[in-house]
Motif scaffolding. Structure first.
Motif, mmCIF file in Angstrom:
data_model
loop_
_atom_site.group_PDB
_atom_site.id
_atom_site.type_symbol
_atom_site.label_atom_id
_atom_site.label_comp_id
_atom_site.label_asym_id
_atom_site.label_seq_id
_atom_site.Cartn_x
_atom_site.Cartn_y
_atom_site.Cartn_z
ATOM 1 N N TYR A 195 -3.378 4.851 7.247
ATOM 2 C CA TYR A 195 -3.823 5.005 5.858
ATOM 3 C C TYR A 195 -3.429 3.824 4.983
ATOM 4 O O TYR A 195 -3.816 3.733 3.830
ATOM 5 C CB TYR A 195 -3.304 6.339 5.288
ATOM 6 N N ALA A 245 -8.594 3.768 6.692
ATOM 7 C CA ALA A 245 -8.460 5.002 5.908
ATOM 8 C C ALA A 245 -9.831 5.557 5.516
ATOM 9 O O ALA A 245 -10.062 6.760 5.587
ATOM 10 C CB ALA A 245 -7.617 4.748 4.669
ATOM 11 N N ASN A 246 -10.759 4.659 5.139
ATOM 12 C CA ASN A 246 -12.040 5.184 4.664
ATOM 13 C C ASN A 246 -13.005 5.542 5.798
ATOM 14 O O ASN A 246 -14.118 5.974 5.555
ATOM 15 C CB ASN A 246 -12.677 4.250 3.622
ATOM 16 N N ASN A 267 1.320 7.711 9.173
ATOM 17 C CA ASN A 267 0.974 7.172 7.869
ATOM 18 C C ASN A 267 0.298 5.805 7.969
ATOM 19 O O ASN A 267 -0.507 5.417 7.121
ATOM 20 C CB ASN A 267 2.285 7.028 7.078
ATOM 21 N N ALA A 270 -11.444 7.223 8.687
ATOM 22 C CA ALA A 270 -10.678 8.156 9.528
ATOM 23 C C ALA A 270 -11.349 9.532 9.621
ATOM 24 O O ALA A 270 -11.282 10.184 10.660
ATOM 25 C CB ALA A 270 -9.257 8.290 8.992
ATOM 26 N N HIS A 271 -12.037 9.941 8.555
ATOM 27 C CA HIS A 271 -12.665 11.270 8.583
ATOM 28 C C HIS A 271 -13.835 11.329 9.574
ATOM 29 O O HIS A 271 -14.302 12.405 9.910
ATOM 30 C CB HIS A 271 -13.126 11.670 7.179
ATOM 31 N N GLU A 296 0.853 -1.207 0.000
ATOM 32 C CA GLU A 296 0.000 0.000 0.000
ATOM 33 C C GLU A 296 0.881 1.246 0.000
ATOM 34 O O GLU A 296 0.609 2.212 -0.706
ATOM 35 C CB GLU A 296 -0.929 0.001 1.220
#
Ligand code: GDP
Ligand code: MG
Ligand code: ZN
Length: 293
Positions: free
Chosen positions: A232, A238-239, A229, A241-242, A101
């Motif tokens: 992520y 990662a999808n 990092n 985290a917001h 990744e």
């Protein structure tokens, strides 16, 4: 100036494929002075006066590069993991996955030796395969392997194979490139390993896929990965985290963490979260200076 791709590096020569023709060339002197090494997989510009006499004049920007095997512009890596002997390990799979990744290389998982497992092991491995497929990774099982479908999946890509010693990398590469006859089941002594790292890598065209003929990393350290990092490199973290309350959430002890919520309601697999935590600890222990702010 003609352009092409380096498909083989051997004894100071670079073999460049350009419109179906292979040219033997050497690197520009200035490359050595500047410590630039052209790599197999590089797209280059070159001068040529004959098929055996030419010079690489420019290396075009790389998408990525690997040290073992020394290849640039890798699109896809097949993580080879055996079902047994050596034991199946999602920890190792995850270690390879985050590395790939990081390098922007598409991972594919191939599980070998499925013919050797009992029913319970088969069920356990299939459950893991399903978990990885849910994350968007393709998983191939050796007992239902179809070369045609596999090659179609890899269409137009430059592919390398990686995985621990003894998992079946050479066996698999030999399937695709029978004329290569890589030694299999070699003992991974220092002698054996030394001999293999000095082998020069070449790309072989199988249908429209470019396959590197030397297996890559058998183990990895996390040297290039920062703890900021790391989340992520887990697509399912990662999808989400917001949605965490804190922008730099490490998904460990922070309140209102979307990743921990997803773990609790079973949307994130426990083993993935555990491996994340363990990689995080490893990075914190090995790179204390980098992580101080
Ligand atoms: N039963 C079984 N043996 C396999 C399979 N794949 C590889 N092997 C064996 O596992 C051993 C190690 O394979 P090898 O290709 O040398 O592994 P490498 O170290 O990853 O290159 C060899 O004896 C192979 O014949 C498989 O799918 N089933
Ligand atoms: Mg091998
Ligand atoms: Zn979080």
């Amino acid at each position: 100036m003609p352009k092409g791709q380096i498909v083989k590096a051997l004894s100071g020569f670079y073999y460049i494929e350009s419109e179906g023709i292979v040219y033997q060339t050497r690197g520009r002197g200035v490359f050595r002075k500047k410590k630039i090494t052209p790599l197999v997989g590089d797209y280059v510009e070159f001068d040529t006066t004959s098929l055996t006499d030419g010079t690489v004049t420019k290396i075009l920007p790389r998408k990525n590069d690997l040290v073992r095997p020394p290849v640039a512009n890798v699109d896809c890596a097949v993580i080879v993991m055996s079902a047994i002997e050596p034991d199946f390990s999602t920890y190792l799979v995850d270690r390879f996955l985050i590395y790939l990744e990081l390098k922007d290389i598409r991972p594919i998982i191939y599980i070998s030796k499925m013919d050797l497992v009992d029913e319970q092991q088969m069920a356990d491995i299939k459950a893991c395969a399903t978990a990885y497929e849910a994350l968007g990774y393709r998983v191939y099982l050796s007992h239902e392997f179809e070369q045609e479908a596999f090659l179609a999946d890899l269409s137009d890509e430059l592919v390398v194979f990686m995985g621990q010693s003894g998992v079946g990398k050479s066996t698999l590469i030999n399937h695709f490139i029978p004329e290569l006859s890589l030694e299999t089941a070699e003992i991974s002594s220092h002698l054996g390993r030394g001999r293999h790292t000095t082998r020069h890598v070449a790309l072989h065209k199988v249908k429209d896929v470019l396959i590197a003929d030397t297996p890559g990393f058998s183990t990895l350290d996390l040297i290039d990965i920062d703890k900021e990092n790391l989340p992520y490199l887990f697509p399912e973290f990662a999808n989400r985290a917001h949605l965490c309350k804190f922008r730099e959430c490490s998904h460990q002890h922070e309140p209102k963490c979307a990743v921990k919520d997803a773990l609790e309601n079973g949307e994130i697999a426990q083993f993935r979260y555990d491996h994340y935590t363990s990689f995080l600890e490893e990075i914190e222990q090995t790179k204390p200076k980098y992580n101080k702010k």
